[in-house]
Write an enzyme that holds these catalytic residues in place. Structure first.
Site, mmCIF file in Angstrom:
data_model
loop_
_atom_site.group_PDB
_atom_site.id
_atom_site.type_symbol
_atom_site.label_atom_id
_atom_site.label_comp_id
_atom_site.label_asym_id
_atom_site.label_seq_id
_atom_site.Cartn_x
_atom_site.Cartn_y
_atom_site.Cartn_z
ATOM 1 N N ASP A 16 54.222 115.722 22.080
ATOM 2 C CA ASP A 16 55.089 116.665 20.961
ATOM 3 C C ASP A 16 55.836 116.428 20.029
ATOM 4 O O ASP A 16 55.705 116.382 19.206
ATOM 5 C CB ASP A 16 56.108 117.882 21.532
ATOM 6 C CG ASP A 16 54.435 118.671 23.134
ATOM 7 O OD1 ASP A 16 53.490 118.749 22.592
ATOM 8 O OD2 ASP A 16 55.662 119.403 23.814
ATOM 9 N N HIS A 24 52.928 119.897 31.407
ATOM 10 C CA HIS A 24 53.359 120.530 29.580
ATOM 11 C C HIS A 24 55.158 121.041 29.844
ATOM 12 O O HIS A 24 55.074 122.495 30.740
ATOM 13 C CB HIS A 24 52.732 121.496 28.854
ATOM 14 C CG HIS A 24 51.711 120.906 28.902
ATOM 15 N ND1 HIS A 24 50.347 121.418 29.978
ATOM 16 C CD2 HIS A 24 50.764 120.425 27.468
ATOM 17 C CE1 HIS A 24 49.093 121.399 29.264
ATOM 18 N NE2 HIS A 24 49.756 120.272 28.437
ATOM 19 N N HIS A 35 49.935 115.230 18.364
ATOM 20 C CA HIS A 35 50.558 115.115 19.805
ATOM 21 C C HIS A 35 49.299 114.575 20.260
ATOM 22 O O HIS A 35 49.385 113.530 21.305
ATOM 23 C CB HIS A 35 50.263 116.652 19.988
ATOM 24 C CG HIS A 35 50.148 116.779 21.230
ATOM 25 N ND1 HIS A 35 51.091 117.076 21.952
ATOM 26 C CD2 HIS A 35 49.240 116.456 23.202
ATOM 27 C CE1 HIS A 35 51.134 117.613 23.356
ATOM 28 N NE2 HIS A 35 49.886 117.326 23.577
ATOM 29 N N GLU A 36 47.511 114.432 19.848
ATOM 30 C CA GLU A 36 47.161 113.684 20.665
ATOM 31 C C GLU A 36 46.183 112.365 20.441
ATOM 32 O O GLU A 36 46.161 111.821 21.975
ATOM 33 C CB GLU A 36 45.144 114.735 20.187
ATOM 34 C CG GLU A 36 45.123 115.873 20.414
ATOM 35 C CD GLU A 36 45.759 116.212 21.841
ATOM 36 O OE1 GLU A 36 45.380 115.442 23.195
ATOM 37 O OE2 GLU A 36 45.579 117.764 22.495
ATOM 38 N N HIS A 56 49.350 110.940 22.941
ATOM 39 C CA HIS A 56 48.765 110.715 23.931
ATOM 40 C C HIS A 56 47.917 110.274 24.445
ATOM 41 O O HIS A 56 48.245 108.769 25.002
ATOM 42 C CB HIS A 56 47.912 111.821 24.506
ATOM 43 C CG HIS A 56 48.635 113.015 25.333
ATOM 44 N ND1 HIS A 56 49.189 112.810 25.859
ATOM 45 C CD2 HIS A 56 47.684 114.338 24.609
ATOM 46 C CE1 HIS A 56 49.817 113.847 26.554
ATOM 47 N NE2 HIS A 56 48.795 115.031 25.588
ATOM 48 N N GLU A 101 53.644 114.856 28.121
ATOM 49 C CA GLU A 101 53.357 115.792 27.148
ATOM 50 C C GLU A 101 54.813 115.545 25.965
ATOM 51 O O GLU A 101 54.691 117.042 24.849
ATOM 52 C CB GLU A 101 52.988 117.080 27.374
ATOM 53 C CG GLU A 101 51.815 117.299 28.499
ATOM 54 C CD GLU A 101 50.721 116.727 27.692
ATOM 55 O OE1 GLU A 101 50.405 117.411 26.519
ATOM 56 O OE2 GLU A 101 50.142 116.810 28.147
ATOM 57 N N ARG A 156 59.296 123.273 25.091
ATOM 58 C CA ARG A 156 58.377 121.741 23.715
ATOM 59 C C ARG A 156 58.644 122.092 22.251
ATOM 60 O O ARG A 156 59.018 120.895 21.718
ATOM 61 C CB ARG A 156 57.240 122.748 23.548
ATOM 62 C CG ARG A 156 55.971 122.581 24.918
ATOM 63 C CD ARG A 156 54.939 122.947 25.107
ATOM 64 N NE ARG A 156 53.979 121.663 24.319
ATOM 65 C CZ ARG A 156 52.419 121.582 25.051
ATOM 66 N NH1 ARG A 156 52.341 122.525 25.365
ATOM 67 N NH2 ARG A 156 51.975 120.594 23.625
#
Length: 751
Positions: A652, A713, A585-586, A589, A648, A719
């Site tokens: 995800d 989010h 996820h990070e 980003h 986000e 999600r």
């Protein structure tokens, strides 16, 4: 912090949950009971999903960590649900059935429980007075004791606030110290500078110092639109429940002003107080209308406008507002002088264009009432209980909560937020396994490698842009657990961070003012400092993860490295499905609709070919449409904002895809995973179940409505559903036929 980093999620909520951790004896008994239950319940589930022959020989793990993991997974699930129809309910139905949102909470989730567990540990270490502590830690404990000193706080009443209001020129509605002479001497520039530099309240105009988007090695002054008293601009002019929130907000203003008038021995003058506060709300409503909506502020390249002070003054005169005086007064608080050729970056051009007519409409008295109110609103929580009680109706309308947080949790949260390095050192010593750093670093390497490898699968991206993406991905720096210096006794850096703080056990309100001032000035002082690429953007005792576009850096604090996200004692399927998806996820980003605008060095740069850029947006539109069609019954049937949540959602989707591929690759390269006792689930199924269970949680309707407006989010269940509906491997793992909700005919993919 001025500019926001990209967090994993739910970092802003001030509400806390309750969760009592079992003691040693309780835990031992629980293991016996759980093992027996797993044998019985596991057989029940085994009838639904058999383990394939290739995994039948896997070793069954019966260590305490594995038994607890199996119990947790089984208790959280609802095996009566068909996973292909609603996987969120299948994975989290048991959790949702067994957990009631505490009265203090607007939302209750796995993340909130993990934060509770961290807070319990912090309570113990902050209350431990036997150890000989270094100065930074002793100050953290002193701040905690001052917060817990309720008798003194009650005895002092409103006096600390009244004294503070004198410093900012008074609150006309509550103190009656405003006349024609006062108005003539009043200067907006100096008032805004005082609020900014002394109280960290960036009202009317948001001025802060941060890494320059175009050159991340230096800092620059930013000018932007401000935050508002209420969480979303929509609350100021929409109907329905928003009107109730607005009315409660106005009543809060009136109640606090009336109480202060009484404490000043002034007549109540209800009509004048009501009129003054109605004017303040009207002013703030105009400010809300002047601000750009969130969905118009995702393109950092479009936001960024660099200019000199002369151009700033000529473009945004604001009826004679002296920009040089304002900025220099702010910087004077840290003994920094403006350079003759100083440049600033303006993010809030549309807002500043609209601000001029607003300032021309309202009197100095009304503007001063507003500035003082924003300071009062921030400090109510530091006062006696009768002031806190004035917030009850507003908090009920906004969050749906009826009860204030228990005092020790409030104090732990406050100290951790304001002295995160000192508190982080206590947490790490008490609860963070040292081996976790190396294990998580290995997982980062595996997930990053998959991101780079799967770029070859993307037909929408040309080779030139793929090569730039590879370079950026390989340049991402990771920070795991905590900075080393917070544990080094001979390293004075930790103590130096808090050298300007001098707390008193009997002065909690003033201690808070010190924190505001030091926090504001720490940021301003960076203007003439070279950017530190190794700076930690968050403390260690935090249950969240972050990506910094200006540093091209991912951060995983010690607080998030605990079950169900990560444990040395649970199967790798759970670690890849937990912290592995967070890592992905990070990383993703860095390539979402905002992060894509920065290069491998953290500088804002368009490294995309026209072909790839155009197709990126075509791929993104699929997700905007997909998530925008999720209707959330808890939020009065409002749809998720597919554009606001795009970054986000991209993260995800990319995170779970990369982590799953990394897990399969690990097993293909010889990794041997273990089975959990009593669960007839494949390793792959365990991966997806743990991924979903990380996001188990419930909302109050009021907070659901706020989340739709403000949270970048998607709601927790979307999600999970959105990202897994887009992943063919999920449908294969659970044998979902095409046309079922979890195997749609059309799927979206960006990364």
């Amino acid at each position: 912090m001025g500019k926001s980093e990209s967090p994993l999620g739910m970092v802003e909520s001030a509400d806390r949950a309750r969760q009592r951790r079992p003691g040693f004896l309780e835990g031992g008994l629980l293991l016996l009971l759980v093992t027996a239950a797993l044998v019985a319940l596991g057989v029940l589930y085994a009838d639904r999903r058999g383990i394939p022959e290739s995994q039948e020989g896997s070793e069954v793990c019966t260590t305490p960590g594995c038994v607890m993991a199996a119990a947790r997974i089984l208790q959280n699930m609802d095996p009566t649900m068909e996973p292909c129809d609603d996987f969120y309910q299948f994975a989290c139905g048991g959790w949702l059935r067994h957990h009631v949102i505490p009265e203090t909470n607007s939302r209750y989730s796995i993340f909130d429980i993990l934060r509770d567990q961290v807070e319990v540990i912090l309570k113990v270490v902050l209350e431990n007075s036997t150890a000989k502590d270094r100065p930074a830690v002793e100050k953290a404990k002193m701040l905690y004791r001052s917060c817990m000193n309720e008798n003194v706080i009650e005895r002092r009443g409103s006096q600390p606030l009244l004294d503070t209001l004198e410093v900012v020129g008074g609150w006309p509605v509550a103190m009656d110290k405003w006349n024609e002479t006062t108005g003539l001497k009043w200067e907006l520039e100096r008032q805004l500078a005082l609020m900014n530099s002394q109280f960290n309240r960036r009202v009317l105009i948001d001025l802060f110092v941060w890494n320059d988007d175009q050159n991340s090695s230096r800092h620059v002054i930013y000018i932007d639109q401000p935050t508002l008293g209420m969480p979303s601009r929509d609350y100021y002019f929409s109907g329905g429940r928003d009107r109730k929130v607005r009315e409660a907000y106005l009543q809060l203003m009136v109640s606090v002003a009336t109480m202060l008038r009484e404490d000043e021995n002034l007549p109540r003058d209800s009509r004048r107080v009501q009129e003054d506060m109605a004017q303040v709300l009207q002013l703030e409503t105009q400010l809300a209308k002047a601000t750009a909506p969130q969905e118009e502020r995702h393109d950092v390249i479009a936001l960024y406008h660099r200019m000199g002070l002369k151009e700033l003054q000529s473009q945004f005169g604001l009826k004679g507002f002296n920009w040089t005086l304002f900025i220099q007064t702010v910087l004077s608080s840290v003994n920094v002088k403006l350079l003759p050729d100083e440049e600033v970056v303006v993010y809030g051009v549309p807002y500043l264009q609209n601000l001029e007519s607003i300032l021309d409409t309202y009197s100095a008295r009304t503007i001063q009432n507003y500035l003082a109110w924003r300071l009062v609103l921030d400090r109510i929580g530091s006062l006696s209980q009768r002031f806190k009680d004035t917030r009850v109706n507003y908090r009920r309308a906004l969050f749906g909560t009826m009860v204030e947080e228990v005092r020790w949790r409030e104090c732990v949260g406050y100290v951790n937020s304001n002295m995160e390095s000192a508190v982080g050192s206590l947490y790490v010593r008490e609860a963070f396994p040292r081996d976790s750093k190396s294990m998580v670093r290995e997982l980062v390497g595996k997930v990053r490698a998959v991101f780079v490898e799967t770029l070859d699968e993307l037909s929408w991206m040309d080779e030139e842009s793929k090569e730039k993406a590879r370079e950026k991905a390989m340049s991402i720096q990771e920070q795991i657990g905590h900075p080393d210096y917070i544990l080094e006794e001979r390293n004075r850096r930790l103590d130096e961070e808090y050298s300007n703080l001098n707390f008193s056990e009997d002065l909690y309100f003033e201690n808070g003012l010190q924190n505001l001032k030091v926090g504001a000035q720490r940021g301003l002082r960076k203007l003439r400092e070279k950017a530190d690429p190794n700076l930690w953007i968050i403390g260690a005792a935090v249950v969240n993860a972050f990506y910094s576009p200006n540093r091209n850096q991912i951060v995983f604090p010690a607080g998030i490295l605990q079950p169900p996200l990560f444990s040395e004692e649970q199967p790798q399927a759970l670690n890849f499905g937990g912290i592995g998806t967070v890592i992905g996820h990070e990383i993703t980003h860095g390539f979402d609709n905002s992060g894509r605008n920065f290069d491998k060095n953290g500088n804002m740069m368009d490294w995309w070919s026209n072909f790839s850029s155009q197709h990126f947006w075509e791929q993104s539109e699929c997700m905007i449409y997909q998530y925008g069609n999720y209707s959330w019954d808890l939020a009065e049937g409002q749809n998720v904002n597919g554009f606001n949540t795009l970054g986000e959602n991209i993260a995800d989707n990319g995170g779970v895809r990369q982590a799953y591929q990394a897990y399969l690759k690990w097993m293909a390269e010889g990794g041997k995973d273990q089975q959990l006792p009593g669960l007839a689930l494949t390793h792959e199924q365990l991966f997806f179940i743990n991924y979903a269970q990380v996001w188990c949680g419930s909302y109050r309707p009021e907070f659901a409505i706020q989340s739709i407006k403000t949270d970048v989010h998607s709601p927790l269940k979307y999600r999970v559903l959105g990202s897994l509906q887009n992943l063919a491997a999920f449908a294969d793992t659970f044998h979902c036929t095409q046309g079922t909700p979890m195997h749609p005919k059309e799927r979206c993919r960006v990364w």
